[in-house]
Design a protein around this motif. Structure first.
Motif, PDB file in Angstrom:
ATOM      1  N   GLU A 112       0.843  -1.189   0.000  1.00 40.83           N
ATOM      2  CA  GLU A 112       0.000   0.000   0.000  1.00 40.83           C
ATOM      3  C   GLU A 112       0.884   1.247   0.000  1.00 40.83           C
ATOM      4  N   THR A 113       0.296   2.342  -0.475  1.00 41.42           N
ATOM      5  CA  THR A 113       1.029   3.605  -0.482  1.00 41.42           C
ATOM      6  C   THR A 113       0.570   4.446   0.698  1.00 41.42           C
ATOM      7  N   ASN A 114       1.537   4.901   1.480  1.00 39.91           N
ATOM      8  CA  ASN A 114       1.237   5.797   2.584  1.00 39.91           C
ATOM      9  C   ASN A 114       1.790   7.168   2.278  1.00 39.91           C
ATOM     10  N   GLU A 115       1.183   8.154   2.892  1.00 34.32           N
ATOM     11  CA  GLU A 115       1.782   9.473   2.842  1.00 34.32           C
ATOM     12  C   GLU A 115       2.569   9.686   4.119  1.00 34.32           C
ATOM     13  N   ILE A 116       3.800  10.174   3.986  1.00 39.11           N
ATOM     14  CA  ILE A 116       4.573  10.496   5.182  1.00 39.11           C
ATOM     15  C   ILE A 116       4.670  12.007   5.260  1.00 39.11           C
ATOM     16  N   THR A 117       4.554  12.500   6.496  1.00 39.44           N
ATOM     17  CA  THR A 117       4.463  13.952   6.669  1.00 39.44           C
ATOM     18  C   THR A 117       5.411  14.452   7.762  1.00 39.44           C
ATOM     19  N   VAL A 118       5.888  15.669   7.535  1.00 43.08           N
ATOM     20  CA  VAL A 118       6.692  16.382   8.531  1.00 43.08           C
ATOM     21  C   VAL A 118       6.184  17.820   8.548  1.00 43.08           C
ATOM     22  N   ALA A 119       5.993  18.385   9.722  1.00 47.52           N
ATOM     23  CA  ALA A 119       5.581  19.783   9.816  1.00 47.52           C
ATOM     24  C   ALA A 119       6.690  20.661   9.251  1.00 47.52           C
ATOM     25  N   LYS A 120       6.285  21.583   8.377  1.00 48.72           N
ATOM     26  CA  LYS A 120       7.254  22.421   7.661  1.00 48.72           C
ATOM     27  C   LYS A 120       8.143  23.224   8.614  1.00 48.72           C
ATOM     28  N   LYS A 121       7.564  23.619   9.738  1.00 49.18           N
ATOM     29  CA  LYS A 121       8.322  24.496  10.657  1.00 49.18           C
ATOM     30  C   LYS A 121       9.538  23.811  11.284  1.00 49.18           C
ATOM     31  N   PHE A 122       9.601  22.464  11.179  1.00 46.82           N
ATOM     32  CA  PHE A 122      10.729  21.765  11.800  1.00 46.82           C
ATOM     33  C   PHE A 122      11.845  21.407  10.823  1.00 46.82           C
ATOM     34  N   MET A 123      11.765  21.894   9.595  1.00 51.33           N
ATOM     35  CA  MET A 123      12.795  21.585   8.602  1.00 51.33           C
ATOM     36  C   MET A 123      13.136  22.885   7.877  1.00 51.33           C
ATOM     37  N   ASN A 124      14.389  23.305   7.998  1.00 48.75           N
ATOM     38  CA  ASN A 124      14.779  24.600   7.447  1.00 48.75           C
ATOM     39  C   ASN A 124      15.827  24.440   6.348  1.00 48.75           C
ATOM     40  N   PRO A 125      15.900  25.405   5.431  1.00 51.83           N
ATOM     41  CA  PRO A 125      16.826  25.316   4.299  1.00 51.83           C
ATOM     42  C   PRO A 125      18.280  25.035   4.700  1.00 51.83           C
ATOM     43  N   GLY A 126      18.736  25.564   5.802  1.00 46.99           N
ATOM     44  CA  GLY A 126      20.135  25.359   6.186  1.00 46.99           C
ATOM     45  C   GLY A 126      20.422  24.051   6.910  1.00 46.99           C
ATOM     46  N   ASP A 127      19.373  23.265   7.183  1.00 46.94           N
ATOM     47  CA  ASP A 127      19.574  22.073   8.007  1.00 46.94           C
ATOM     48  C   ASP A 127      20.441  21.021   7.329  1.00 46.94           C
ATOM     49  N   ARG A 128      21.258  20.356   8.144  1.00 47.31           N
ATOM     50  CA  ARG A 128      22.054  19.207   7.714  1.00 47.31           C
ATOM     51  C   ARG A 128      21.480  17.999   8.454  1.00 47.31           C
ATOM     52  N   VAL A 129      20.796  17.155   7.707  1.00 48.86           N
ATOM     53  CA  VAL A 129      19.917  16.154   8.308  1.00 48.86           C
ATOM     54  C   VAL A 129      20.480  14.735   8.159  1.00 48.86           C
ATOM     55  N   LEU A 130      20.518  14.034   9.293  1.00 44.13           N
ATOM     56  CA  LEU A 130      20.863  12.613   9.278  1.00 44.13           C
ATOM     57  C   LEU A 130      19.563  11.807   9.355  1.00 44.13           C
ATOM     58  N   ILE A 131      19.358  10.946   8.364  1.00 45.30           N
ATOM     59  CA  ILE A 131      18.170  10.082   8.333  1.00 45.30           C
ATOM     60  C   ILE A 131      18.524   8.754   9.002  1.00 45.30           C
ATOM     61  N   ILE A 132      17.689   8.321   9.929  1.00 45.78           N
ATOM     62  CA  ILE A 132      17.920   7.062  10.650  1.00 45.78           C
ATOM     63  C   ILE A 132      16.698   6.152  10.473  1.00 45.78           C
ATOM     64  N   ASP A 133      16.922   4.874  10.203  1.00 43.71           N
ATOM     65  CA  ASP A 133      15.795   3.930  10.200  1.00 43.71           C
ATOM     66  C   ASP A 133      16.270   2.561  10.681  1.00 43.71           C
ATOM     67  N   ASP A 134      15.316   1.755  11.111  1.00 36.12           N
ATOM     68  CA  ASP A 134      15.688   0.439  11.657  1.00 36.12           C
ATOM     69  C   ASP A 134      16.054  -0.540  10.543  1.00 36.12           C
ATOM     70  N   PHE A 135      15.337  -0.481   9.419  1.00 38.34           N
ATOM     71  CA  PHE A 135      15.536  -1.437   8.334  1.00 38.34           C
ATOM     72  C   PHE A 135      15.714  -0.730   6.998  1.00 38.34           C
ATOM     73  N   LEU A 136      16.489  -1.347   6.123  1.00 37.59           N
ATOM     74  CA  LEU A 136      16.556  -0.891   4.733  1.00 37.59           C
ATOM     75  C   LEU A 136      16.343  -2.105   3.841  1.00 37.59           C
ATOM     76  N   ALA A 137      15.330  -2.025   2.981  1.00 40.60           N
ATOM     77  CA  ALA A 137      15.040  -3.138   2.064  1.00 40.60           C
ATOM     78  C   ALA A 137      15.008  -2.579   0.645  1.00 40.60           C
ATOM     79  N   ASN A 138      13.865  -2.053   0.230  1.00 45.97           N
ATOM     80  CA  ASN A 138      13.762  -1.469  -1.108  1.00 45.97           C
ATOM     81  C   ASN A 138      14.101   0.023  -1.141  1.00 45.97           C
ATOM     82  N   GLY A 139      14.202   0.606   0.035  1.00 42.45           N
ATOM     83  CA  GLY A 139      14.652   2.001   0.105  1.00 42.45           C
ATOM     84  C   GLY A 139      13.539   3.028  -0.038  1.00 42.45           C
ATOM     85  N   GLU A 140      12.301   2.556  -0.124  1.00 39.67           N
ATOM     86  CA  GLU A 140      11.187   3.491  -0.332  1.00 39.67           C
ATOM     87  C   GLU A 140      11.081   4.536   0.781  1.00 39.67           C
ATOM     88  N   ALA A 141      11.156   4.072   2.027  1.00 40.26           N
ATOM     89  CA  ALA A 141      11.013   4.995   3.159  1.00 40.26           C
ATOM     90  C   ALA A 141      12.175   5.998   3.173  1.00 40.26           C
TER      91      ALA A 141
END
Lengths: 206, 206
Positions: free
Chosen positions: A114-143
């Protein structure tokens, strides 16, 4: 450097031992690790995982850690704690009313088909941010791709993607690297067959 | 004792400051705290919250911490880390195929006006367990009661319920105490009116 090497080895070994002892191979595609990673969680192991991500991404001046509910939150908060930066977890929803306050990406789940929508409030992500993405599993990489697109929507930068367990026989890791992302997976599984886990760095050794 | 008193005071004050500075009063019932508790999270604050729960439930020989996805996971894992015991997070689902391997309870959400089933794998909850329930919010108490029933289904014991923010003008806290549970809420909100937060211990002072 020698100490760091030992440290890395120790965390990897802890994780591999857990996978071997407690992981349940449900099929050639599916490994269940609900005893320490995504239903019941081992907090001390999660702390070590956080430390190891920080070691790998040292000097990257990370300003935010981004993950996705629910199983990414524990390794994510431990990573954020070591860095003393905020953790944001993206929410998953089947569908939602769009507003201008949120960043949205579609993510297809092969497991749930199934397709889900993932959301983040805009106010918590700014143009200058340097973001590390963390997840428990990596399979097809969709998330991971969905999270990266959310970061890039606002012109922030994805410093890298930290994964606790990568199923290296599925294409996510390769696709993310081809797209230019730095991927650091603490444990890479090469195959799930005959009810056994083979790690990618041990393939061909037995 | 003096040091502990100061410590407690400090964590409470940190939380109150966050609620006052960053909390958004959406209505007389709803307080939005997504900047530090349930979307973006402050990992250092979560660590302090975990320490404070441990202080309050000291000597209780807790064997497991139980919470519910998603916002309970961060305070839950920090509490579990301090105790060095596993954290389990109950999953929420709209409906599911029942199997004998899972513990299920129905939980009504007043906010969403829907009933969810919350589930825990049976293998992670044992008759001898002494379980601390942790959640981010307490309003009507539906989630906390559901988690407590899951613990009691297997004959394990609820040592207590630790809440980050209690909306004390809603009945959950009173109902849980009347049912015999020990409830420890770090911050208690007495009222949300005219866009302002009034804490329960400050009511009638302005």
């Amino acid at each position: 450097m020698a100490v760091e090497g030992i440290w890395e080895e120790k965390t990897m070994q802890l994780l591999k031992d857990k996978v071997r002892q407690e992981g349940i191979v449900l099929s050639e595609q599916v490994l269940k690790v609900d005893s320490f990673l995504n239903h019941q969680m081992d907090p001390v192991l999660m702390k070590e995982v956080g430390k190891e991500f920080i070691r790998r991404f040292e000097g990257e001046n990370i300003t935010r850690v981004l993950t996705i509910e629910s199983s990414g939150i524990a390794p994510g908060i431990m990573t954020a704690l070591e860095l003393n930066v905020p953790l944001i977890f993206a929410r998953k929803q089947k569908s939602l009313t769009l507003t201008e306050d949120i960043l949205v990406e579609k993510v297809y789940s092969f497991t749930k088909q199934e397709t889900n929508e993932i959301t983040v409030a805009k106010k918590f992500m700014n143009p200058g941010d340097r973001v590390l993405i963390i997840d428990d599993f990596l399979a097809n990489g969709e998330a991971a791709f969905g999270l990266a697109r959310i970061v890039e929507q606002v012109g922030a930068e994805v410093v890298g993607i930290g994964i606790v367990i990568e199923k290296a026989f599925q294409p996510g890791g390769r696709l993310l690297k081809e797209a230019g992302y730095r991927v650091e997976s603490l444990v890479r599984i090469g195959a799930l067959s005959d009810g056994q886990v083979t790690f990618a760095d041990e393939e061909g050794t037995n």
